[in-house]
Design a protein around this motif. Structure first.
Motif: not given
Length: 313
Positions: A274-280, A307-313
């Motif tokens: 859920v935390a990853t989904a919220l980052a998206l 989570h957003a901090a370790v999810m490259p774009r």
């Protein structure tokens, strides 16, 4: 072996507030009366308390392992500042080994005189790193098990990055050139559907490793089935995965609203997803869905940012 660490199975406490940082989380997470961490230095065992010693040491552990992963690092210094584990270590590389010159000031059991007699320590760099990674793995897994939210998650994220680098298939030995973060490779881009792309600042939401993308989309199917609403997350097709924003927004709102009513084990299993989904969702230009309480809202916000901090774009 001249150096090893035994992490034990320390008991865990519930943490109902947002911790300041990883060290603060450790203080609150582990009771004083529980398993200790045992560190063996040249056959001298040293007992360390998680809530008193490890919480003081954790930042230095992360920084030291980051230094050892850098092939340009020929020497390093760390000063352990806990009242019952106070020592200065000076490390230098000698081929595949580390030589650690130490000056011990205080230890549990008053073994410093014996430890000073047994300096220096010579140990294989890979083995030395592996033993410290066991400590980080214990901490990271326990923080996740209790869903501890952190106001400043920098050290937690850096610890996770070290573990990910060590566990990735084909990962190089510490200090070797070409770590996984430097090796290119295919990725899967999570993107808004063409109909939604104009509603966001950027259509590209996340560039994930293929195995991570498959794990995330697989979890999306399971969570959507449990919630009874579509996730809006498509299946990876080649190097792309499309997100339907209206459906995805409803899905995230449903997940946040119903989280508190889930059984404890279900919450533990879904919180990371859920935390990853919220980052998206945040990257798609949508605010955090309302949570049942201000405390939960703050916790979700902190986890999303972690989570957003370790999810490259």
């Amino acid at each position: 072996m001249s150096f090893w660490v035994q992490t034990g199975r320390p008991a865990l406490q519930d943490v109902d507030v947002v911790a300041d940082n990883l060290a603060d989380a450790i203080t609150m997470l582990y009771p004083l009366d529980t398993d200790q961490l045992i560190l063996s230095w040249n056959l001298v065992p040293i007992a360390l308390s998680y809530c008193e010693d490890v919480q003081v040491m954790v930042d230095d552990i992360v920084v030291l392992l980051e230094q050892l992963r850098d092939p340009a690092t020929e020497s390093a210094r760390v000063y352990w500042g806990s009242s019952t584990f106070r020592a200065e270590w000076r490390l230098r590389r000698e081929g595949p080994n580390l030589v650690v010159e130490s000056r011990w000031e205080s230890t549990s059991g008053s073994y410093e005189f014996l430890l000073n007699d047994r300096s220096p320590l010579t140990v294989d760099t890979v083995a030395f790193t592996r033993e410290w990674l066991k400590v980080l793995r214990r901490l990271v897994e326990d923080v996740a098990a209790k869903s501890v939210a952190l106001d400043n998650a920098d050290m937690l994220l850096r610890a996770r990055a070290l573990l990910t680098a060590a566990e990735s298939p084909g990962a190089e030995a510490p200090g070797a050139p070409g770590t996984p973060s430097e090796a290119g490779g295919a990725t899967v881009r999570f993107q808004l559907s063409a109909a939604n792309a104009g509603n966001a600042a950027a259509a590209n939401l996340w560039r994930a490793e293929p195995a991570v993308a498959r794990l995330f989309t697989g979890e999306a199917r399971l969570v959507a089935d449990a919630l009874g609403v579509p996730s809006g997350i498509g299946e990876p097709e080649g190097d792309r995965c499309t997100v339907d924003l209206p459906a995805f927004s409803t899905f995230c709102a449903t997940a946040v609203e119903g989280y508190a009513n889930q059984p404890g084990i279900q919450r533990a299993l879904t919180v990371g997803f859920v935390a990853t989904a919220l980052a998206l969702l945040d990257r798609a230009g949508h605010p955090l869905p309302p949570a049942p309480s201000a405390e939960q809202q703050a916790a979700w916000s902190a986890l999303r940012d972690q989570h957003a901090a370790v999810m490259p774009r």
